[in-house]
Design an enzyme around this catalytic site. Structure first.
Site, mmCIF file in Angstrom:
data_model
loop_
_atom_site.group_PDB
_atom_site.id
_atom_site.type_symbol
_atom_site.label_atom_id
_atom_site.label_comp_id
_atom_site.label_asym_id
_atom_site.label_seq_id
_atom_site.Cartn_x
_atom_site.Cartn_y
_atom_site.Cartn_z
ATOM 1 N N GLU A 133 -3.456 -2.474 2.684
ATOM 2 C CA GLU A 133 -5.253 -2.332 2.064
ATOM 3 C C GLU A 133 -5.333 -3.346 1.771
ATOM 4 O OE1 GLU A 133 -5.252 0.592 -1.460
ATOM 5 O OE2 GLU A 133 -7.109 1.001 -0.804
ATOM 6 N N GLU A 182 0.847 9.482 -1.138
ATOM 7 C CA GLU A 182 -0.414 8.633 -0.331
ATOM 8 C C GLU A 182 0.471 7.354 -0.079
ATOM 9 O OE1 GLU A 182 -4.042 5.469 -1.052
ATOM 10 O OE2 GLU A 182 -4.054 7.817 -1.776
#
Length: 331
Positions: free
Chosen positions: A152, A147
């Site tokens: 984020e 990932e």
């Protein structure tokens, strides 16, 4: 995949990029071998609404109800502006009872990619109380195929904005600290990228620059996020709107001419081909949840209570100009 934020200024109305009076900057310092990239896929406007809409329960336990494509369009949470910008929004109208989930949108690309240069032009990104937005890529059989979180963020009053770039993998992948001088971000305290290590923190790099996220990002018309996944490593760049390289604008990107990346995970300490495979590109906005909720002032209970107030989501929108995927045909 794996925000309280004071909101003072309203964004200027969107104008097309061709009409935007920003100067561009062409970088001249080289940090990668010269490569040749050819455009493979280009998603803009309605193209992005052909992506896969995720409508199952949030794996990160956020207080969101991810909608199907039909429901997201019907409720006005996924649509195309007249200028062609794709909007992906959180419901900012409904008054909820404490504990109820709020409607949101999560989409992923219909194609998967292992290697390539990925360039995304974002005019605005979500921010506000409880908001946990992410632009990321992920492979099947998480975390074994990896990932990469290009964006984020969790963001609260009195807490410095932090732009997170942490990958997660299976065991045996590490951030190479010996190449720290080759990227501008700040390494977090852990170097192991394994999802089973360090309380699932990954091997993070942060960027607390002036325009990396939220209101400050949106106020200048956003910018470009670019990342490369290659057998030699993974690199991520951020270019504010007034610093986008001319080769990106002309669709002939040459990362060899760009400045240092924000983050770099070298293949010297992580076998990229082993840990990162078949990634789909994903945008989502969750609320509270495992990461943002537990960091919220007052904890997860206070965060969940804040979800009930629609005022908190007036600016919880992705405004995406395009996503471009390039293949490498260079040496």
């Amino acid at each position: 995949m794996h925000t309280l934020c004071s909101l003072v200024l309203l964004l200027h109305p969107f104008t097309t990029l061709a009409d935007t009076p920003f100067k561009v900057r062409h970088y001249g310092r080289s940090y990668t071998a010269t490569q040749t990239y050819a455009l493979k896929d280009y998603f803009t406007g309605d193209d992005l609404l052909t992506w896969d809409f995720f409508s199952a329960s949030d794996p990160t336990h956020g207080d969101v109800n991810y909608l199907t494509k039909a429901d997201a369009i019907a409720k006005g949470l996924a649509y195309i502006q007249k200028d062609g910008t794709t909007i992906l929004a959180v419901d900012g109208k409904s008054h909820l009872k404490a504990g109820e989930s709020r409607d949101s949108v999560r989409i992923s690309s219909p194609k998967s990619y292992t290697y390539g240069l990925f360039i995304t032009d974002i005019w605005a990104m979500p921010h506000g109380p409880t908001v946990w937005p992410a632009y990321w890529t992920v492979g099947p059989d998480w975390p074994n195929n990896g990932e990469i979180d290009i964006i984020e963020v969790k963001d609260f009053i009195s807490i410095t904005l932090v732009f997170m770039l942490p990958p997660w993998t299976g065991r045996g992948c590490f951030l190479d600290t010996s190449v720290a001088s080759e990227f501008t971000g700040q390494q977090t305290e852990h170097s192991s990228c394994s999802s089973s290590s360090n309380d699932n923190d990954g091997c993070g790099v942060t960027d607390s620059g002036a325009h990396v996220y939220g209101h400050n990002f949106n106020a200048i018309g956003g910018g470009i996020y670019a990342h490369i996944v290659a057998s030699s490593g993974i690199k991520i760049w951020h270019f504010p709107r007034n610093e986008i390289p001319t080769d990106i604008i002309s669709r002939s990107p040459n990362p060899a001419n760009w400045d240092k990346p924000v983050a770099f995970w070298s293949s010297l300490t992580c076998n990229i081909s082993e840990h990162f495979k078949d990634h789909v590109i994903t945008f989502d906005t969750t609320l509270c949840g495992d990461w943002a909720g537990n960091s919220f002032p007052g904890g997860i209970v206070a965060c969940t209570e804040a979800v009930a107030d629609p005022v908190n989501y007036a600016l919880a929108q992705w405004k995406i100009n395009y996503v471009a995927v390039y293949e490498n045909f260079g040496p």
